[in-house]
Design an enzyme around this catalytic site. Structure first.
Site, mmCIF file in Angstrom:
data_model
loop_
_atom_site.group_PDB
_atom_site.id
_atom_site.type_symbol
_atom_site.label_atom_id
_atom_site.label_comp_id
_atom_site.label_asym_id
_atom_site.label_seq_id
_atom_site.Cartn_x
_atom_site.Cartn_y
_atom_site.Cartn_z
ATOM 1 N N CYS A 99 26.119 36.650 29.273
ATOM 2 C CA CYS A 99 25.510 36.144 30.506
ATOM 3 C C CYS A 99 25.075 37.300 31.400
ATOM 4 O O CYS A 99 23.986 37.268 31.988
ATOM 5 C CB CYS A 99 26.500 35.240 31.249
ATOM 6 S SG CYS A 99 25.834 34.559 32.787
ATOM 7 N N LEU A 129 23.239 38.560 44.147
ATOM 8 C CA LEU A 129 23.515 37.321 43.427
ATOM 9 C C LEU A 129 24.721 36.662 44.076
ATOM 10 O O LEU A 129 25.846 37.128 43.947
ATOM 11 C CB LEU A 129 23.771 37.607 41.950
ATOM 12 C CG LEU A 129 22.624 38.307 41.210
ATOM 13 C CD1 LEU A 129 22.957 38.431 39.721
ATOM 14 C CD2 LEU A 129 21.318 37.548 41.402
ATOM 15 N N CYS A 150 31.117 29.062 32.167
ATOM 16 C CA CYS A 150 30.317 28.474 33.234
ATOM 17 C C CYS A 150 29.420 27.341 32.762
ATOM 18 O O CYS A 150 29.280 26.336 33.442
ATOM 19 C CB CYS A 150 29.471 29.555 33.900
ATOM 20 S SG CYS A 150 28.750 29.045 35.463
ATOM 21 N N VAL A 162 34.342 33.776 46.592
ATOM 22 C CA VAL A 162 34.754 34.708 47.635
ATOM 23 C C VAL A 162 34.280 36.130 47.360
ATOM 24 O O VAL A 162 33.969 36.881 48.299
ATOM 25 C CB VAL A 162 36.290 34.667 47.820
ATOM 26 C CG1 VAL A 162 37.004 35.210 46.574
ATOM 27 C CG2 VAL A 162 36.710 35.426 49.059
ATOM 28 N N SER A 183 31.434 37.451 45.892
ATOM 29 C CA SER A 183 30.061 37.724 46.316
ATOM 30 C C SER A 183 29.881 37.491 47.814
ATOM 31 O O SER A 183 29.024 38.109 48.448
ATOM 32 C CB SER A 183 29.061 36.879 45.517
ATOM 33 O OG SER A 183 29.307 35.499 45.671
#
Length: 369
Positions: free
Chosen positions: A108, A17, A204, A22, A24
């Protein structure tokens, strides 16, 4: 991720994902450095109104695309917008309306990253890799455990404490053993496009929308009284109990402060305040939780009345509190903390760890004190 783990993952399919951040990005670098080629996925989510949608910005996708091109990995966009709205956003607003303090980031992970994504694409892979600061280990009995990161400030096990055991089995956290400074250093040394990019903040699904504006749009306003809990006197009027959270001090707008929000009467739409910079009434040393969710089955087996030593936290912090937990029946547990905790509120998740705050057992929702 060490070389031994890299070898163990050879021949296994990995879905990564990739967010544009930075963390991921370094996961992608680490995996590819070990000769592993993950398929990368960018999860598309956002608020109900498409025109206000900023969370999945063009910049995020551009960076993810550039990274995948550099490492020769394919990138696919997975649209989870509707699932996020139907599950996470609705959960958040319903909890707030009913006077609770929800944590949408926790849900989430359970419902989207390891939920909706799994249903759409993740089920095709052996592992789902993310940039979370968390680790896993296999116990002597062969069971997989979620364990804390060595970086206490960035540790994200509290955000993962509601995922299911089958989701944990598929989870892979290649940078979970690192400190944030090391992740930044790797990104800069390898000239990753987002090496100096700031970490995302806030919820988010809101994008650039102010949280109170979003509550106002979804729940409206409802004028009510703000009462001094010590004197019973009216301090002022508020525009809806959902704009205030237990333990809140800043942004209340009442004169003669400072004021702390101590409790709410949801039916009457009254918020109760305590005066002072750090009043005793803002702290609790005992509270109940229910719906205790265990990441590893039978991780915490308690007979009614039996106590167990644990550590816990009720918010994202580097600090852990020592406590005992005991079953009081009917699926409810009593947590007795060695020290009083500030701002304990119904709806928060109490995340349970072992005494060394190494293994994360799971979490339960705090109920009325």
């Amino acid at each position: 991720m060490n070389k031994e783990l890299g070898k163990a993952l050879e021949g296994h399919s990995i879905a990564l994902l990739l967010s544009g951040g930075v963390d991921s990005a370094v996961v992608l670098h680490v995996l590819c450095s070990e000769g592993l080629k993950p398929d990368c996925f960018y999860i598309k989510i956002g608020p109900e109104e498409q025109e206000d949608w900023d969370c999945t910005s063009e910049e995020d996708l551009e960076m993810a695309t550039a990274l995948c091109h550099r490492y020769g990995c394919k990138l696919e966009i997975v649209d989870c917008h509707q699932e996020y709205w139907d599950k996470v956003t609705k959960y958040t607003m319903d909890k707030v309306k009913n006077g609770f303090t929800p944590n949408p980031d926790v849900m989430c992970n359970r419902l989207i990253k390891f939920g909706a994504f799994y249903e759409k694409r993740g089920h095709e892979y052996d592992y789902i890799a993310t940039g979370h600061y968390a680790q896993t280990e296999i116990g002597e009995d062969g069971r997989k455990w979620l364990v804390t990161s060595p970086d206490p400030v960035k540790d994200q096990t509290d955000f993962l404490a509601q995922i299911y055991d089958w989701q944990l089995k598929k989870a892979l956290f290649p940078i979970g053993h690192m400190h944030k400074e090391e992740v930044r250093r790797i990104a800069e040394e390898n000239r990753l496009i987002n090496a100096k990019r700031k970490d995302s903040q806030g919820i988010c699904f809101l994008g650039k929308i102010n949280y109170n504006d979003y509550l106002r749009r979804y729940l409206g306003e409802w004028e009510g009284d703000a009462i001094d809990i010590e004197t019973g006197k009216l301090v002022g009027k508020h525009k809806g109990h959902w704009f205030c959270t237990i333990g809140q001090r800043k942004g209340l707008g009442f004169g003669g402060g400072p004021w702390f929000v101590i409790k709410k009467d949801i039916k009457k739409n009254i918020i109760y305040l305590s005066h002072g910079y750090d009043p005793d009434s803002a702290y609790s040393s005992e509270f109940y939780i229910h719906d205790l969710h265990l990441l590893t089955p039978d991780a915490l087996m308690l007979e009614t009345g039996e106590e167990c030593q644990i550590t816990f936290k009720i918010r994202h912090t580097a600090d852990y509190a020592h406590a005992t937990i005991s079953s009081v029946g009917d699926g409810k547990y009593l947590v007795k903390s060695e020290k009083a905790i500030h701002g304990v509120a119904p709806g928060q998740f109490c995340v349970i760890y072992d005494e060394q705050h190494h293994r994360c057992y799971g979490s339960g929702e705090i109920v009325l004190i």
